[in-house]
Design a protein around this motif. Structure first.
Motif, PDB file in Angstrom:
ATOM      1  N   SER A  84       3.689   4.813   8.413  1.00 27.59           N
ATOM      2  CA  SER A  84       2.341   5.323   8.595  1.00 27.59           C
ATOM      3  C   SER A  84       1.363   4.460   7.811  1.00 27.59           C
ATOM      4  N   PRO A  85       0.328   3.904   8.447  1.00 26.06           N
ATOM      5  CA  PRO A  85      -0.679   3.148   7.698  1.00 26.06           C
ATOM      6  C   PRO A  85      -1.299   3.958   6.567  1.00 26.06           C
ATOM      7  N   TYR A  86      -1.425   5.264   6.788  1.00 25.48           N
ATOM      8  CA  TYR A  86      -2.006   6.134   5.767  1.00 25.48           C
ATOM      9  C   TYR A  86      -1.151   6.133   4.500  1.00 25.48           C
ATOM     10  N   LYS A  87       0.155   6.271   4.650  1.00 27.43           N
ATOM     11  CA  LYS A  87       1.027   6.311   3.477  1.00 27.43           C
ATOM     12  C   LYS A  87       1.090   4.953   2.782  1.00 27.43           C
ATOM     13  N   VAL A  88       1.129   3.864   3.552  1.00 28.66           N
ATOM     14  CA  VAL A  88       1.109   2.526   2.946  1.00 28.66           C
ATOM     15  C   VAL A  88      -0.171   2.343   2.130  1.00 28.66           C
ATOM     16  N   ALA A  89      -1.303   2.803   2.681  1.00 30.14           N
ATOM     17  CA  ALA A  89      -2.579   2.692   1.966  1.00 30.14           C
ATOM     18  C   ALA A  89      -2.550   3.511   0.680  1.00 30.14           C
ATOM     19  N   GLU A  90      -1.998   4.703   0.731  1.00 30.79           N
ATOM     20  CA  GLU A  90      -1.886   5.516  -0.492  1.00 30.79           C
ATOM     21  C   GLU A  90      -1.064   4.782  -1.551  1.00 30.79           C
ATOM     22  N   ASN A  91       0.090   4.244  -1.139  1.00 31.31           N
ATOM     23  CA  ASN A  91       0.947   3.533  -2.097  1.00 31.31           C
ATOM     24  C   ASN A  91       0.192   2.379  -2.757  1.00 31.31           C
ATOM     25  N   PHE A  92      -0.487   1.599  -1.941  1.00 31.78           N
ATOM     26  CA  PHE A  92      -1.132   0.408  -2.489  1.00 31.78           C
ATOM     27  C   PHE A  92      -2.456   0.725  -3.184  1.00 31.78           C
ATOM     28  N   ASN A  93      -3.083   1.831  -2.845  1.00 33.50           N
ATOM     29  CA  ASN A  93      -4.251   2.251  -3.613  1.00 33.50           C
ATOM     30  C   ASN A  93      -3.848   2.734  -5.008  1.00 33.50           C
ATOM     31  N   LYS A 128       4.340   5.264  19.411  1.00 31.06           N
ATOM     32  CA  LYS A 128       4.533   3.839  19.162  1.00 31.06           C
ATOM     33  C   LYS A 128       3.173   3.139  19.208  1.00 31.06           C
ATOM     34  N   GLN A 129       2.695   2.688  18.061  1.00 34.26           N
ATOM     35  CA  GLN A 129       1.416   1.998  17.985  1.00 34.26           C
ATOM     36  C   GLN A 129       1.614   0.499  17.885  1.00 34.26           C
ATOM     37  N   PRO A 130       0.774  -0.292  18.551  1.00 33.92           N
ATOM     38  CA  PRO A 130       0.840  -1.741  18.352  1.00 33.92           C
ATOM     39  C   PRO A 130       0.453  -2.092  16.920  1.00 33.92           C
ATOM     40  N   LEU A 131       0.988  -3.204  16.432  1.00 35.99           N
ATOM     41  CA  LEU A 131       0.722  -3.610  15.049  1.00 35.99           C
ATOM     42  C   LEU A 131      -0.768  -3.809  14.807  1.00 35.99           C
ATOM     43  N   GLU A 132      -1.473  -4.336  15.783  1.00 35.40           N
ATOM     44  CA  GLU A 132      -2.904  -4.560  15.619  1.00 35.40           C
ATOM     45  C   GLU A 132      -3.634  -3.259  15.289  1.00 35.40           C
ATOM     46  N   SER A 133      -3.270  -2.180  15.972  1.00 42.78           N
ATOM     47  CA  SER A 133      -3.887  -0.886  15.725  1.00 42.78           C
ATOM     48  C   SER A 133      -3.531  -0.367  14.337  1.00 42.78           C
ATOM     49  N   LYS A 134      -2.278  -0.535  13.947  1.00 37.91           N
ATOM     50  CA  LYS A 134      -1.848  -0.082  12.621  1.00 37.91           C
ATOM     51  C   LYS A 134      -2.554  -0.867  11.511  1.00 37.91           C
ATOM     52  N   LEU A 135      -2.727  -2.163  11.720  1.00 45.76           N
ATOM     53  CA  LEU A 135      -3.427  -2.981  10.725  1.00 45.76           C
ATOM     54  C   LEU A 135      -4.869  -2.520  10.545  1.00 45.76           C
ATOM     55  N   ALA A 136      -5.539  -2.261  11.660  1.00 49.24           N
ATOM     56  CA  ALA A 136      -6.932  -1.817  11.592  1.00 49.24           C
ATOM     57  C   ALA A 136      -7.034  -0.487  10.848  1.00 49.24           C
ATOM     58  N   GLN A 137      -6.106   0.428  11.120  1.00 51.80           N
ATOM     59  CA  GLN A 137      -6.107   1.706  10.420  1.00 51.80           C
ATOM     60  C   GLN A 137      -5.856   1.514   8.931  1.00 51.80           C
ATOM     61  N   LEU A 138      -4.903   0.656   8.603  1.00 47.95           N
ATOM     62  CA  LEU A 138      -4.574   0.392   7.202  1.00 47.95           C
ATOM     63  C   LEU A 138      -5.802  -0.112   6.447  1.00 47.95           C
ATOM     64  N   GLU A 139      -6.522  -1.043   7.048  1.00 41.84           N
ATOM     65  CA  GLU A 139      -7.715  -1.588   6.403  1.00 41.84           C
ATOM     66  C   GLU A 139      -8.767  -0.505   6.193  1.00 41.84           C
ATOM     67  N   GLN A 140      -8.937   0.374   7.160  1.00 37.85           N
ATOM     68  CA  GLN A 140      -9.882   1.484   7.005  1.00 37.85           C
ATOM     69  C   GLN A 140      -9.502   2.379   5.831  1.00 37.85           C
ATOM     70  N   TYR A 141      -8.233   2.719   5.758  1.00 34.45           N
ATOM     71  CA  TYR A 141      -7.775   3.613   4.701  1.00 34.45           C
ATOM     72  C   TYR A 141      -7.915   2.983   3.312  1.00 34.45           C
ATOM     73  N   LEU A 142      -7.701   1.672   3.219  1.00 37.40           N
ATOM     74  CA  LEU A 142      -7.809   1.009   1.920  1.00 37.40           C
ATOM     75  C   LEU A 142      -9.243   1.021   1.399  1.00 37.40           C
ATOM     76  N   GLN A 143     -10.196   1.007   2.314  1.00 32.95           N
ATOM     77  CA  GLN A 143     -11.597   0.869   1.920  1.00 32.95           C
ATOM     78  C   GLN A 143     -12.260   2.198   1.569  1.00 32.95           C
ATOM     79  N   GLY A 144     -11.836   3.309   2.154  1.00 33.04           N
ATOM     80  CA  GLY A 144     -12.489   4.573   1.844  1.00 33.04           C
ATOM     81  C   GLY A 144     -12.299   5.594   2.940  1.00 33.04           C
ATOM     82  N   PRO A 145     -13.065   6.677   2.920  1.00 31.30           N
ATOM     83  CA  PRO A 145     -12.909   7.750   3.911  1.00 31.30           C
ATOM     84  C   PRO A 145     -13.162   7.236   5.333  1.00 31.30           C
TER      85      PRO A 145
END
Length: 335
Positions: A84-93, A128-145
């Motif tokens: 989940s991009p959300y969980k990866v973002a939490e870990n790295f935040n 099943k999400q394409p990697l491009e979509s997951k990357l975009a979500q990850l970047e959003q989560y890293l930056q803020g709400p």
């Protein structure tokens, strides 16, 4: 031109080792990398193998950050397809909040293991999400709400930090280069996996020509062994082989041994062939390796090298990194 040097360590486990031995060597190497002035120190993600101890880079990164003071520490890389991009973002935040300005988030596109580990990692996943979509979500989560209009509007991958982890996309193909360029991301071509010079040239040219952002950052990841003489380096490099599994469905997969190739094909339920050749390693004295890296920099226009080295004798592995550091410190003095 100056060259930035970094290290990727895969925490190899050799016969007679325990995983503790392997991971403690990784810690010592990170500390030595900081002492020698390397830019960053990355660890990898591999699953279901007795040959490598690094299955959870987030956990290892946290420990390495606590045992070092200045060097950037990161993943080379997190296999985002499984998570989940959300969980990866939490870990790295959390990591970036513990060590602001020192955390890198390298994203890989490979499965990082065999079919059964991929099945286990993705158990229960229905979307099943394409990697491009997951990357975009990850970047959003890293930056803020998440912003207005999103179905999860207002969601935060807390803790939000003013210095989130820097994202790098790792790959071995033009497809990964284009994905990095379109998103304005830093790009790492893993030449120690794909040693075809034309593949690297094509990928970097595509990356720069299609880059959308402020400034591209092109990095070449190589395997390199530096010793006091060319002969010693050649001897150290001689034990390493490149094993490529060719599956009947057309996939080509680099594995650590013929036995691993057989196990992968059995789990995939496919017929296969195996290619074995000497590993592509930049090797020699510090003068020889410095000359080769300068040639690669000129050929590909890269800004940085990330170097991996799996010499079994740990003292000689450390010595290799010392000599590489000396080679470019001398170049700076000469310049």
């Amino acid at each position: 031109m100056s060259i930035r040097l970094s290290i990727l360590d895969q925490s190899p486990v050799y016969p007679g080792d325990t995983p503790h031995d392997s991971l403690q060597r990784t810690v010592k190497l990170a500390q030595k990398a900081e002492e020698l002035g390397y830019k960053r120190f990355w660890v990898s993600e591999h699953h279901d193998t007795d040959l490598l101890a690094g299955s959870s880079p987030e956990v290892l990164i946290s420990y390495l950050l606590a045992r070092t003071e200045r060097i950037r520490v990161g993943s080379g890389g997190i296999m985002l397809q499984h998570y989940s991009p959300y969980k990866v973002a939490e870990n790295f935040n959390v990591l970036a909040s513990l060590a602001p300005g020192r955390v890198d988030l390298g994203i890989g596109r490979a499965p990082g293991g065999f079919p059964r580990s991929t099945q286990a990692l993705q158990q229960g996943v229905t979307e099943k999400q394409p990697l491009e979509s997951k990357l975009a979500q990850l970047e959003q989560y890293l930056q803020g709400p998440l912003g207005e209009g999103h179905e999860l509007e207002g969601l935060k991958a807390a803790p939000i930090t003013g210095e989130p982890a820097s994202i790098y996309l790792l790959g071995t193909s033009p497809g990964s280069a284009e994905l990095a360029a379109e998103g304005g991301r830093a790009y790492v071509f893993a030449q120690f996996i794909n040693s075809d010079p034309e593949a690297a040239r094509t990928a970097f040219d595509l990356y720069r020509s299609k880059f959308k952002g402020e400034k591209p950052l092109a990095i070449l990841a190589i395997s390199a062994i530096v010793a006091d003489t060319d002969e010693e380096a050649a001897e150290l490099a001689g034990e390493f082989k490149n094993v490529k599994l060719l599956l009947e469905d057309g996939r080509k997969i680099n594995v650590g041994s013929v036995e691993q190739a057989e196990a992968f094909a059995k789990q995939a339920g496919l017929s296969y062939t195996v290619e074995v050749r000497d590993a592509d390693i930049t090797k020699g004295s510090k003068e020889t390796v410095r000359r080769r890296l300068l040639e690669l920099q000129a050929a590909y226009g890269v800004d940085e090298f990330i170097v991996t080295n799996a010499v079994k004798d740990f003292d000689k592995r450390v010595r290799s990194y010392e000599l590489l550091s000396e080679a470019f410190a001398e170049l700076a003095v000469e310049g």
